[in-house]
Design a protein around this motif. Structure first.
Motif, short mmCIF file in Angstrom:
data_model
loop_
_atom_site.label_atom_id
_atom_site.label_comp_id
_atom_site.label_asym_id
_atom_site.label_seq_id
_atom_site.Cartn_x
_atom_site.Cartn_y
_atom_site.Cartn_z
N GLU A 366 70.00 -75.56 7.35
CA GLU A 366 69.52 -74.34 7.44
C GLU A 366 68.96 -73.87 5.82
O GLU A 366 69.58 -74.16 4.84
CB GLU A 366 70.73 -73.25 7.71
CG GLU A 366 70.32 -71.94 8.08
CD GLU A 366 71.54 -71.16 8.83
OE1 GLU A 366 71.12 -70.20 9.36
OE2 GLU A 366 72.58 -71.74 8.68
N VAL A 368 68.84 -70.46 3.76
CA VAL A 368 69.46 -69.11 3.70
C VAL A 368 69.30 -68.54 2.47
O VAL A 368 69.41 -69.17 1.53
CB VAL A 368 70.94 -69.00 4.07
CG1 VAL A 368 71.70 -67.67 4.05
CG2 VAL A 368 71.18 -69.84 5.61
N CYS A 547 62.90 -67.23 5.06
CA CYS A 547 64.11 -68.02 5.02
C CYS A 547 64.63 -67.83 6.59
O CYS A 547 64.32 -66.71 7.33
CB CYS A 547 65.13 -67.85 4.19
SG CYS A 547 64.73 -68.21 2.52
N ASP A 548 65.74 -68.92 7.04
CA ASP A 548 66.21 -68.54 8.38
C ASP A 548 66.94 -67.59 8.18
O ASP A 548 67.08 -66.63 9.50
CB ASP A 548 67.02 -69.88 8.64
CG ASP A 548 65.94 -71.12 8.56
OD1 ASP A 548 64.79 -71.03 9.28
OD2 ASP A 548 66.58 -72.05 8.31
N ARG A 549 67.84 -67.25 7.50
CA ARG A 549 68.73 -66.02 7.40
C ARG A 549 68.64 -65.62 6.08
O ARG A 549 68.34 -66.43 5.04
CB ARG A 549 70.17 -66.44 8.02
CG ARG A 549 70.39 -66.23 9.45
CD ARG A 549 71.60 -66.55 9.90
NE ARG A 549 72.08 -67.77 9.34
CZ ARG A 549 73.33 -67.83 8.62
NH1 ARG A 549 74.26 -66.60 8.36
NH2 ARG A 549 73.89 -69.08 8.27
N ASP A 563 68.00 -62.23 10.04
CA ASP A 563 66.61 -62.60 9.36
C ASP A 563 65.85 -61.28 8.87
O ASP A 563 66.28 -60.36 9.12
CB ASP A 563 65.92 -63.29 10.55
CG ASP A 563 65.65 -62.42 11.94
OD1 ASP A 563 65.78 -61.25 11.81
OD2 ASP A 563 65.57 -63.02 12.90
N HIS A 564 64.68 -61.63 8.41
CA HIS A 564 64.08 -60.43 7.54
C HIS A 564 63.45 -59.26 8.79
O HIS A 564 63.70 -58.30 8.31
CB HIS A 564 62.66 -61.09 7.23
CG HIS A 564 61.59 -60.18 6.63
ND1 HIS A 564 61.82 -59.29 5.61
CD2 HIS A 564 60.35 -59.79 7.12
CE1 HIS A 564 60.70 -58.55 5.40
NE2 HIS A 564 60.00 -58.58 6.21
N GLU A 565 63.10 -59.48 9.71
CA GLU A 565 62.96 -58.47 10.79
C GLU A 565 64.00 -57.97 11.35
O GLU A 565 64.06 -56.60 11.48
CB GLU A 565 62.13 -59.08 12.26
CG GLU A 565 60.73 -60.14 11.72
CD GLU A 565 59.55 -59.17 11.11
OE1 GLU A 565 59.82 -57.84 11.56
OE2 GLU A 565 58.72 -59.45 10.40
N THR A 566 65.03 -58.50 11.75
CA THR A 566 66.30 -57.82 12.15
C THR A 566 66.62 -56.82 10.81
O THR A 566 67.18 -55.59 11.18
CB THR A 566 67.48 -58.74 12.32
OG1 THR A 566 67.02 -59.65 13.35
CG2 THR A 566 68.47 -58.15 12.75
#
Length: 591
Positions: A366, A368, A547-549, A563-566
């Motif tokens: 991952e 991160v 990044c993934d998270r 994540d970025h959008e969240t």
């Protein structure tokens, strides 16, 4: 305390006791010969009074010459043996201190001050060498000289002998008084020279800033001031020496004149022969040097004992971060899974913890990011993963194993940490790249440089990968230094890669290319085998967005994750930081 110091001296000399005993035995022989020669001279001179045979005189002269030659050879042997012990202890002690320093955690070295540590490893070790070499030899030689010479003198004429050496305590007192002053002046001279050297080094490193701001005159004035201090210290030491040694010669001459004055009366009365007087003169002259040297020896002895204590204090300092007594074995190739369970880190004497109850999990392969305001604990998190700071048990887990139960060698073989200020050594570029893997082939070095987007820069260097990197990488730009440090980490086969703002000095285009390479390393490799796990600490949110998270820290706490959008969709620290970065970029574009 004195007994403790003597115990330390015995402990340092114990491994070399055979050599020391041989040196002392040689000194005994030297002093026996030095006593026998004046007695032989006395006999020859007295024999000359009643008529003599040239053959007998030549034989006696040959004997004296042979004894003097033997004495010189044995004296040389004694110095080689005893001084050799001091040199060997110095070499062993420097190695012991260096090995001990490598065990200490980085925070202690930074707090203690490199200058203080270097002083103990160099100046104090040299004082110990003088103590165990020069001081031991001098004290032993002085004790033997008086214990063998005085009885021989007293056997010739007790009162004349005591009168001749009666001024010697004054010589010792003079040396003690001037010796302390000379040591202080020599210390001031060394400190002035160190200050002069520091200024030269600092100005050479910052020569660009000096020229940019036109401060050549200021630096010249600063150098002139330090140069005057060094000159004054050197002249003061020279004046003290120029006063001391004539005084010692004067006291020695007065003692000799006193012996001649009193001895002439003894000659006239017939209670003393010419041979006796000559022997006493030789004996008195022989005691001058050990007596004068005794004062310096006592000063050296005291200084050496203080240095011994300072070194012992350094060696008694135990590192806070150590491998467990029975470390848990780790698989040859880990998966790079990282988990924090209530991670809390507090620096010594800090008013509050740098990290407070931080919990998260990184899956193998991952990518991160960790973001947050300045001082939120991002760098502390990176250092904690590599155990560069003290971590409590059961708070950080690597591949299901508590990192405090792993040996430091195993842990740091599984974690490649790239700090923001990637330190480069004064070596070739290739050697800096392969620092973590000294035996890596050139092909692997070139691959790591290509992945760190350093290959194009290397082609522009006159010697390519053999280009010598200056002190701390001063010949490279900030971005080149960071990419070299990144290439060094990429060359190491570690399943977990931690980047502590390692792209801060790299332009956005190159940073994006490096991130794509890093991300590809986090993808699946060799079928079902996961790639490298990457934890990227960055203040560039645009890079973190890919990044993934994203983990968001604030005031040492994990306040957001996603994540970025969240994270943009919810109010909080991340959205505030993103808005600030976008506004900054717009202002930069408008300007």
């Amino acid at each position: 305390m004195a007994a403790f110091r003597l115990d330390l001296i015995r402990r340092y000399l114990r491994p070399h006791r055979r050599t020391v005993l041989l040196g002392v035995a040689a000194l005994v022989v030297v002093n026996l010969l030095s006593v026998s020669i004046p007695l032989l001279v006395r006999r020859v001179i007295d024999d000359l009074q009643d008529g003599f045979s040239l053959r007998d005189v030549l034989l006696q002269a040959a004997l004296i010459m042979g004894l003097a030659t033997a004495m010189g050879a044995v004296r040389l042997l004694s110095r080689l043996l005893v001084f050799g012990v001091g040199r060997q202890v110095e070499a062993d002690l420097k190695q012991t201190i260096f090995d001990h320093l490598l065990l200490q955690e980085p925070g202690w070295v930074q707090t203690a001050g490199s200058g203080e540590v270097i002083s103990r490893a160099t100046s104090d070790v040299e004082n110990v060498r003088r103590l165990l070499g020069f001081a031991v030899l001098s004290l032993t030689n002085t004790a033997l000289a008086y214990s063998l010479t005085l009885p021989a003198m007293l056997s010739i004429d007790p009162w004349l002998s005591l009168a001749a050496v009666g001024l010697y305590p004054l010589m010792l007192i003079t040396v003690r008084l001037f010796g302390g002053r000379m040591m202080r002046q020599q210390r001031r001279q060394q400190e002035a020279l160190a200050g002069l050297s520091d200024l030269i080094q600092e100005d050479l490193s910052g020569i660009s800033a000096i020229k940019i701001y036109g401060q050549e005159a200021t630096e010249q004035e600063a150098f002139a001031g330090r140069n005057r201090r060094y000159r004054d210290a050197a002249l003061g030491l020279a004046r003290t020496r120029s006063t001391l040694f004539p005084l010692l010669e004067g006291i020695s001459s007065i003692s000799l004149l006193l012996l001649l004055a009193l001895g002439s009366g003894q000659l006239e009365s017939g209670r003393l022969t010419i041979g006796d007087l000559v022997a006493l003169i030789l004996f008195v002259e022989r005691l001058v040097f050990p007596t004068a040297l005794l004062g310096f020896t006592l000063n050296t002895f005291q200084t050496g004992q203080v240095s011994l204590e300072r070194i012992e204090e350094l060696l008694r300092r135990q590192p806070l971060i150590t491998s467990p007594a029975q470390p848990q074995p780790l698989r040859q190739r880990g998966r790079g899974a990282l988990e924090a369970r209530g991670l809390t880190v507090r620096y010594p004497e800090a008013p509050r913890p740098a990290l407070v109850d931080v919990s998260f999990r990184l899956e193998p392969g991952e990518l991160v990011a960790v973001v947050g305001p300045v001082g939120c604990g991002k760098t502390t998190l990176a250092r904690a993963i590599g155990r560069m700071v003290d971590v409590a048990p059961n708070e950080l887990w690597l591949d299901g194993v508590d990192i405090t139960r792993l040996s430091l060698e195993d842990l740091r073989g599984q974690v490649a940490l790239v700090p923001q200020e990637g330190y480069l050594f004064t070596a070739t570029l290739a050697d800096n790249l392969r620092y973590g893997e000294p035996d890596a082939p050139m092909q692997a070095v070139e691959t790591a440089a290509r992945e760190a987007r350093l290959e194009a820069d290397v082609k522009g260097f006159p010697d390519g990968y053999r280009t010598l990197v200056g002190e701390r990488g001063i010949t490279l730009s900030g971005g080149q230094r960071q990419r070299t440090a990144l290439g060094r980490a990429l060359l190491v086969e570690a399943p977990l890669l931690v980047l502590d703002d390692a792209l801060a000095s790299v332009d956005n285009t190159t940073a994006a290319q490096i991130l794509r390479t890093i991300r590809s390393q986090g993808q699946q490799q060799e079928g079902s085998r996961p790639g490298r796990t990457i934890l990227m600490i960055s203040h560039q949110l645009s890079a973190a967005a890919a990044c993934d998270r994203i983990l968001v820290l604030e005031a040492g706490r994990l306040v957001q994750e996603g994540d970025h959008e969240t994270l943009l969709a919810m109010p909080g620290t991340y959205r505030r930081l993103w808005a600030r970065e976008q506004a900054t970029e717009q202002l930069r574009a408008a300007g």
